[in-house]
Design a protein around this motif. Structure first.
Motif, PDB file in Angstrom:
ATOM      1  N   ILE A   1       5.801   5.147   0.367  1.00 24.48           N
ATOM      2  CA  ILE A   1       5.719   6.369  -0.397  1.00 24.48           C
ATOM      3  C   ILE A   1       6.325   6.331  -1.561  1.00 24.48           C
ATOM      4  CG2 ILE A   1       6.224   8.863  -0.231  1.00 24.48           C
ATOM      5  CD1 ILE A   1       5.869   8.867   2.806  1.00 24.48           C
ATOM      6  N   ALA A   2       5.775   6.734  -2.609  1.00 28.94           N
ATOM      7  CA  ALA A   2       6.530   6.749  -4.143  1.00 28.94           C
ATOM      8  C   ALA A   2       6.894   8.031  -4.303  1.00 28.94           C
ATOM      9  CB  ALA A   2       5.306   6.283  -4.938  1.00 28.94           C
TER      10      ALA A   2
ATOM     11  N   HIS B   1       1.043  -1.291  -0.072  1.00 31.06           N
ATOM     12  CA  HIS B   1       0.043   0.044   0.188  1.00 31.06           C
ATOM     13  C   HIS B   1       0.850   1.202   0.040  1.00 31.06           C
ATOM     14  CE1 HIS B   1      -3.744   2.184   1.900  1.00 31.06           C
ATOM     15  NE2 HIS B   1      -3.737   2.392   0.692  1.00 31.06           N
ATOM     16  N   GLU B   2       0.889   2.148  -1.036  1.00 33.25           N
ATOM     17  CA  GLU B   2       1.734   3.110  -1.376  1.00 33.25           C
ATOM     18  C   GLU B   2       0.881   4.294  -1.681  1.00 33.25           C
ATOM     19  OE1 GLU B   2       5.851   3.072  -3.459  1.00 33.25           O
ATOM     20  OE2 GLU B   2       4.335   2.548  -4.891  1.00 33.25           O
ATOM     21  N   THR B   3       1.426   5.484  -0.946  1.00 29.70           N
ATOM     22  CA  THR B   3       0.874   6.840  -1.429  1.00 29.70           C
ATOM     23  C   THR B   3       2.142   7.528  -2.044  1.00 29.70           C
ATOM     24  OG1 THR B   3      -0.191   8.863  -0.750  1.00 29.70           O
ATOM     25  CG2 THR B   3       1.605   8.010   0.613  1.00 29.70           C
ATOM     26  N   ALA B   4       1.618   8.693  -2.912  1.00 29.42           N
ATOM     27  CA  ALA B   4       2.426   9.815  -3.519  1.00 29.42           C
ATOM     28  C   ALA B   4       1.761  11.048  -3.219  1.00 29.42           C
ATOM     29  CB  ALA B   4       2.649   9.606  -4.859  1.00 29.42           C
TER      30      ALA B   4
ATOM     31  N   GLN C   1       0.878 -10.541  -9.636  1.00 30.62           N
ATOM     32  CA  GLN C   1       0.849  -9.170  -8.912  1.00 30.62           C
ATOM     33  C   GLN C   1      -0.373  -8.487  -9.772  1.00 30.62           C
ATOM     34  OE1 GLN C   1       4.047  -6.793  -6.713  1.00 30.62           O
ATOM     35  NE2 GLN C   1       4.117  -5.908  -9.134  1.00 30.62           N
ATOM     36  N   ILE C   2      -0.856  -7.688  -9.067  1.00 24.83           N
ATOM     37  CA  ILE C   2      -1.972  -6.607  -9.698  1.00 24.83           C
ATOM     38  C   ILE C   2      -1.729  -5.246  -9.368  1.00 24.83           C
ATOM     39  CG2 ILE C   2      -4.276  -6.052  -9.976  1.00 24.83           C
ATOM     40  CD1 ILE C   2      -3.747  -9.454  -8.326  1.00 24.83           C
ATOM     41  N   ARG C   3      -1.612  -4.402 -10.269  1.00 24.49           N
ATOM     42  CA  ARG C   3      -1.325  -2.789  -9.834  1.00 24.49           C
ATOM     43  C   ARG C   3      -2.532  -2.180 -10.207  1.00 24.49           C
ATOM     44  NH1 ARG C   3       4.957  -1.300 -11.702  1.00 24.49           N
ATOM     45  NH2 ARG C   3       6.024  -3.215 -11.709  1.00 24.49           N
ATOM     46  N   VAL C   4      -2.819  -1.294  -9.060  1.00 20.34           N
ATOM     47  CA  VAL C   4      -3.745  -0.157  -9.312  1.00 20.34           C
ATOM     48  C   VAL C   4      -3.483   1.011  -8.847  1.00 20.34           C
ATOM     49  CG1 VAL C   4      -6.326   0.107  -8.286  1.00 20.34           C
ATOM     50  CG2 VAL C   4      -5.520  -2.110  -8.891  1.00 20.34           C
ATOM     51  N   ALA C   5      -3.582   2.133  -9.644  1.00 14.33           N
ATOM     52  CA  ALA C   5      -3.328   3.410  -9.112  1.00 14.33           C
ATOM     53  C   ALA C   5      -4.681   4.104  -9.288  1.00 14.33           C
ATOM     54  CB  ALA C   5      -2.307   4.155 -10.091  1.00 14.33           C
TER      55      ALA C   5
ATOM     56  N   GLY D   1      -0.732  -1.005  -4.692  1.00  7.62           N
ATOM     57  CA  GLY D   1      -1.768   0.082  -4.743  1.00  7.62           C
ATOM     58  C   GLY D   1      -1.100   1.348  -4.479  1.00  7.62           C
ATOM     59  N   LEU D   2      -1.268   2.330  -5.380  1.00  9.55           N
ATOM     60  CA  LEU D   2      -0.840   3.726  -5.609  1.00  9.55           C
ATOM     61  C   LEU D   2      -1.859   4.428  -5.176  1.00  9.55           C
ATOM     62  CD1 LEU D   2       1.603   5.500  -5.652  1.00  9.55           C
ATOM     63  CD2 LEU D   2       1.223   5.318  -8.087  1.00  9.55           C
TER      64      LEU D   2
END
Length: 316
Positions: A159-160, A14-17, A98-102, A135-136
């Protein structure tokens, strides 16, 4: 095998930016999406229309990214969790490593109350951890209130930035964070005299009160039926699992009805109650209310535990 910053991670990464310009937004989001497509991972962009347009223009045609309309996916947090879990399970069953979601999570900077989305950002650390999801969640510092930015920092373990990915030292355990409570959202109608107030109501009395206010509110049929069901479940929960006395208050204006149900107990112990189906007493009823009401607020105070239900349109 998982790839990128989440390569050695199990469960939900779980990542934020944080960004302050369209260029900064794209500098984080586009590599995240493009790299996912390049290695063959299911890659989704779940943004409101302005950001979707930016991303589409930057990626070009036939990018391989799957676009999901953010306004449809993020109508209600419990519904978003349910749909994401179903989608993630389908991808895993099809062999995805892996699944990527932004995507954009709603907040007051875009005109949406924050309380239940704050709870969402904490709860998904648990709700999505069964899946190899990266997730971003990017947040615009130009429009996001400071209270929201502070809570985002405490709900994302990573954090990205355009320069890479870092562990977030401000992250807190979601159970402990939600146990502290989230500032509840109150409808302005709650500061006025209720149209109807009932002590120790039966479910039949609660439903009758709602029907009586329909002449003022003129809710759509689906909105009224959903609010009737949610109110019935909430009153039942208060009687069975709360502490007497139970107090029902209702307000109505054209376009919306607000219902509050207060008992003198501490409320459910489960901090994720309503957002994910759980085993806590009354959990299924609150989960149902989160699925069908325009808004649900959980308010703990010196007088006990209050569930606020809104049917119709949120005030603007």
């Amino acid at each position: 095998m998982r790839t990128g910053a989440a390569a050695e991670h199990r469960g939900f990464f779980h990542e934020t930016a944080f960004y302050a310009s369209d260029d900064e937004f794209l500098s984080v989001v586009i590599p995240f999406l493009s790299d996912g497509v390049a290695v063959g991972e299911p890659t989704l962009a779940v943004f409101a229309e302005p950001h979707e347009r930016l991303v589409r223009d930057a990626l070009g045609a036939d990018s391989g990214v799957v676009f999901v309309r953010g306004d449809a996916q993020y109508q209600r947090p419990a519904g978003a969790i349910k749909r994401y879990r179903e989608m993630l399970a389908e991808h895993v069953a099809a062999g995805a490593a892996q699944i990527r979601v932004a995507g954009d999570v709603p907040h007051p900077g875009v005109g949406v109350p924050w309380e239940w989305w704050a709870r969402y950002e904490a709860a998904v650390n648990h709700a999505y951890d069964d899946f190899p999801l990266w997730g971003l969640c990017p947040y615009d510092t130009r429009t996001t209130p400071d209270e929201v930015l502070d809570f985002v920092r405490r709900t994302h373990p990573h954090i990205a930035t355009p320069l890479g990915h870092t562990a977030n030292l401000a992250f807190q355990d979601p159970f402990a964070l939600l146990a502290e409570g989230v500032t509840p959202w109150r409808d302005p109608l709650e500061d006025t005299v209720p149209a109807i107030e009932l002590s120790a109501p039966t479910t039949a009395q609660a439903r009758g009160a709602l029907v009586a206010l329909q002449a003022t509110a003129r809710l759509a049929e689906d909105d009224l039926s959903g609010l009737l069901l949610a109110t019935t479940e909430t009153v039942t929960n208060a009687v069975l699992h709360g502490r007497p006395p139970v107090l029902l208050r209702l307000w109505a204006v054209p376009g919306r009805i607000v219902v509050t149900v207060t008992d003198h107990g501490p409320g459910p112990a489960d901090p994720f109650v309503g957002l994910v189906p759980g085993a806590s007493p009354g959990g299924w009823g609150l989960w149902l209310a989160h699925q069908i009401c325009a808004y649900v607020s959980l308010q703990r105070g010196p007088d006990g535990f209050t569930v606020q239900l809104l049917g119709g349109e949120l005030p603007r």
